[in-house]
Design a protein around this motif. Structure first.
Motif, PDB file in Angstrom:
ATOM      1  N   GLY A 122       4.937  -2.307   2.556  1.00 61.09           N
ATOM      2  CA  GLY A 122       5.221  -3.209   1.454  1.00 61.09           C
ATOM      3  C   GLY A 122       6.131  -2.627   0.398  1.00 61.09           C
ATOM      4  O   GLY A 122       6.502  -1.441   0.413  1.00 61.09           O
ATOM      5  N   CYS A 125       6.353   1.135  -1.704  1.00 59.60           N
ATOM      6  CA  CYS A 125       5.710   2.231  -0.968  1.00 59.60           C
ATOM      7  C   CYS A 125       6.647   3.436  -0.892  1.00 59.60           C
ATOM      8  O   CYS A 125       7.881   3.298  -0.884  1.00 59.60           O
ATOM      9  CB  CYS A 125       5.342   1.791   0.446  1.00 59.60           C
ATOM     10  N   TYR A 140       0.088  -1.690   2.227  1.00 60.21           N
ATOM     11  CA  TYR A 140       0.363  -2.736   1.248  1.00 60.21           C
ATOM     12  C   TYR A 140       1.187  -2.163   0.095  1.00 60.21           C
ATOM     13  O   TYR A 140       1.338  -0.940  -0.024  1.00 60.21           O
ATOM     14  CB  TYR A 140      -0.948  -3.359   0.783  1.00 60.21           C
ATOM     15  N   PRO A 141       1.778  -3.014  -0.758  1.00 57.88           N
ATOM     16  CA  PRO A 141       2.695  -2.520  -1.793  1.00 57.88           C
ATOM     17  C   PRO A 141       2.121  -1.377  -2.631  1.00 57.88           C
ATOM     18  O   PRO A 141       0.932  -1.337  -2.946  1.00 57.88           O
ATOM     19  CB  PRO A 141       2.927  -3.766  -2.652  1.00 57.88           C
ATOM     20  N   ASN A 142       3.024  -0.425  -2.959  1.00 61.64           N
ATOM     21  CA  ASN A 142       2.721   0.685  -3.861  1.00 61.64           C
ATOM     22  C   ASN A 142       1.709   1.685  -3.298  1.00 61.64           C
ATOM     23  O   ASN A 142       0.874   2.225  -4.022  1.00 61.64           O
ATOM     24  CB  ASN A 142       2.257   0.174  -5.230  1.00 61.64           C
ATOM     25  N   VAL A 143       1.802   1.944  -2.011  1.00 63.06           N
ATOM     26  CA  VAL A 143       1.055   3.034  -1.367  1.00 63.06           C
ATOM     27  C   VAL A 143       1.988   4.228  -1.220  1.00 63.06           C
ATOM     28  O   VAL A 143       3.182   4.068  -0.926  1.00 63.06           O
ATOM     29  CB  VAL A 143       0.533   2.599   0.020  1.00 63.06           C
ATOM     30  N   TRP A 158      -4.596  -0.176   1.338  1.00 63.08           N
ATOM     31  CA  TRP A 158      -4.336  -1.140   0.269  1.00 63.08           C
ATOM     32  C   TRP A 158      -3.645  -0.497  -0.925  1.00 63.08           C
ATOM     33  O   TRP A 158      -3.651   0.724  -1.093  1.00 63.08           O
ATOM     34  CB  TRP A 158      -5.634  -1.823  -0.152  1.00 63.08           C
ATOM     35  N   SER A 159      -3.099  -1.356  -1.774  1.00 66.77           N
ATOM     36  CA  SER A 159      -2.219  -0.949  -2.869  1.00 66.77           C
ATOM     37  C   SER A 159      -2.847   0.103  -3.784  1.00 66.77           C
ATOM     38  O   SER A 159      -4.037   0.061  -4.092  1.00 66.77           O
ATOM     39  CB  SER A 159      -1.846  -2.170  -3.712  1.00 66.77           C
ATOM     40  N   GLY A 160      -1.996   1.016  -4.235  1.00 65.52           N
ATOM     41  CA  GLY A 160      -2.399   2.053  -5.177  1.00 65.52           C
ATOM     42  C   GLY A 160      -2.950   3.306  -4.540  1.00 65.52           C
ATOM     43  O   GLY A 160      -3.139   4.320  -5.215  1.00 65.52           O
ATOM     44  N   ASN A 177      -8.165  -0.345  -2.578  1.00 66.85           N
ATOM     45  CA  ASN A 177      -7.236  -0.034  -3.657  1.00 66.85           C
ATOM     46  C   ASN A 177      -7.533   1.290  -4.347  1.00 66.85           C
ATOM     47  O   ASN A 177      -8.680   1.620  -4.642  1.00 66.85           O
ATOM     48  CB  ASN A 177      -7.274  -1.153  -4.712  1.00 66.85           C
ATOM     49  N   ASN A 178      -6.461   2.037  -4.606  1.00 63.46           N
ATOM     50  CA  ASN A 178      -6.502   3.240  -5.447  1.00 63.46           C
ATOM     51  C   ASN A 178      -7.374   4.361  -4.897  1.00 63.46           C
ATOM     52  O   ASN A 178      -7.925   5.160  -5.650  1.00 63.46           O
ATOM     53  CB  ASN A 178      -6.957   2.887  -6.869  1.00 63.46           C
TER      54      ASN A 178
END
Length: 330
Positions: A122, A125, A140-143, A158-160, A177-178
């Motif tokens: 995404g 990333c 997913y975005p921002n990994v 998942w993101s983060g 996430n995160n």
């Protein structure tokens, strides 16, 4: 919107249908909240008494319970209502977020990265040098996945989430996430002049097996030497800390806010309750259970249950609590 007849739902869960309803089922909910177009589930006597007042048209019920279907309502009797409901939830599961492009143009992917078939990456990333992604991996975005890491087939991140360098991740894992994988372990020693702290470098990595799920905002720190290891099938809740050089066997469960200090070893099938704390260099042997909020200061035998702070054998601790209540009343 997905719609099922009660007969179709019974075929999915493999139960015994009692009573009948013409109502189409469009979803699931708890007994108290369910509407007439929803199915609910009853897994204990505590909830069976709520059935007469529920608006649900159908319920999945443990076969050990005695529950009357009622007029234009149906029951599906199963050995384990929770497991049957898990099957049904899979049928009603919403679709995952859509990737308009397999590799988003706003992702940064190093030219040396090896991508398996069907990978999706995404926006935002970062995938570093010499990373290997297996077939069907989804970022997913921002990994962020840093250099020399490997992620197995069909793992979803998942993101983060940040996966630090040299981490090795198995197949069919889920990181919510995160999540933080492979950050430095927590290690300091007083300096020789006594005026500060010396950071102990952690040069190992994290190795995670197959089918592992890690909840949001949980951390698995890399080892001082060698590897921090999470065994196949482990399930880690949100806000869990796993410190450097810990080793988890197969199918361990850690509930939210629990934590392992450095070099803790868990055998297979260990269950750690919420907010429990485990002292460093402790071994909890296979099949043991640590109650919520407990503080484990020493090794725990296979199959044992420990409670309290400091944790001790479960029945003994319950007797202590009972004795304290008597003292207060007197």
């Amino acid at each position: 919107m997905k719609v099922f007849t009660i007969e179709e739902i019974n075929a999915i869960v493999g139960g015994k249908l009692i009573g009948s309803t013409s109502q189409q089922i469009t979803g699931l909910d708890q007994l108290q909240n369910a509407n007439k177009d929803q199915i609910t589930f009853i897994g204990s006597r505590k909830f069976a008494k709520l059935w007469p007042d529920s608006k649900a048209s159908a319920a999945i019920v443990n076969e050990s319970l005695t529950v009357e279907a009622g007029s234009d309502r149906a029951l599906i009797l199963v050995k384990n209502a929770d497991l049957a409901m898990a099957k049904l939830l899979e049928e009603f599961k919403p679709k995952a977020p859509v990737f308009e492009a397999d590799i988003h143009p706003a992702a940064t992917v190093h030219e040396s990265v090896v991508l398996g078939k069907g990978c999706k990456i995404g926006a935002g990333c970062y995938v570093g040098k010499d990373v290997v992604l297996g077939d069907g991996v989804i970022l997913y975005p921002n990994v962020s996945v840093f250099d020399d890491s490997k992620i197995g087939d069909h793992t979803v991140v998942w993101s983060g989430t940040v996966i630090r360098e040299r981490s090795i991740i198995g197949n069919h894992c889920i990181f919510h996430n995160n999540v933080s994988i492979g950050a430095d372990g927590f290690g300091y020693r007083p300096s020789e002049d006594g005026r500060g702290l010396v950071k102990i470098e952690h040069i190992g990595n994290v190795v995670i097996g197959n089918g592992v799920e890690i909840g949001a905002n949980s951390c698995v720190d890399r080892a001082k030497f060698s590897s921090t290891i999470i065994g196949d099938g482990c399930k880690i809740d949100n806000l869990v800390q796993i410190a450097h050089n810990c080793i988890l066997g197969r199918s361990c469960i850690m509930a939210g806010h629990s934590g392992l200090a450095g070099s803790v070893t868990l055998g297979d099938g260990v269950v750690i309750g919420g907010s429990a704390s485990i002292k460093d260099h402790t071994t909890i042997h296979s099949g043991a259970t640590v109650g919520a909020g407990s503080g484990v200061m020493g090794d725990v035998a296979a199959g044992a249950t420990v409670l309290g702070y400091p944790a001790t054998e479960g029945r003994n601790m319950l007797k202590q609590w009972a004795a304290l209540r008597k003292l207060v009343k007197s």
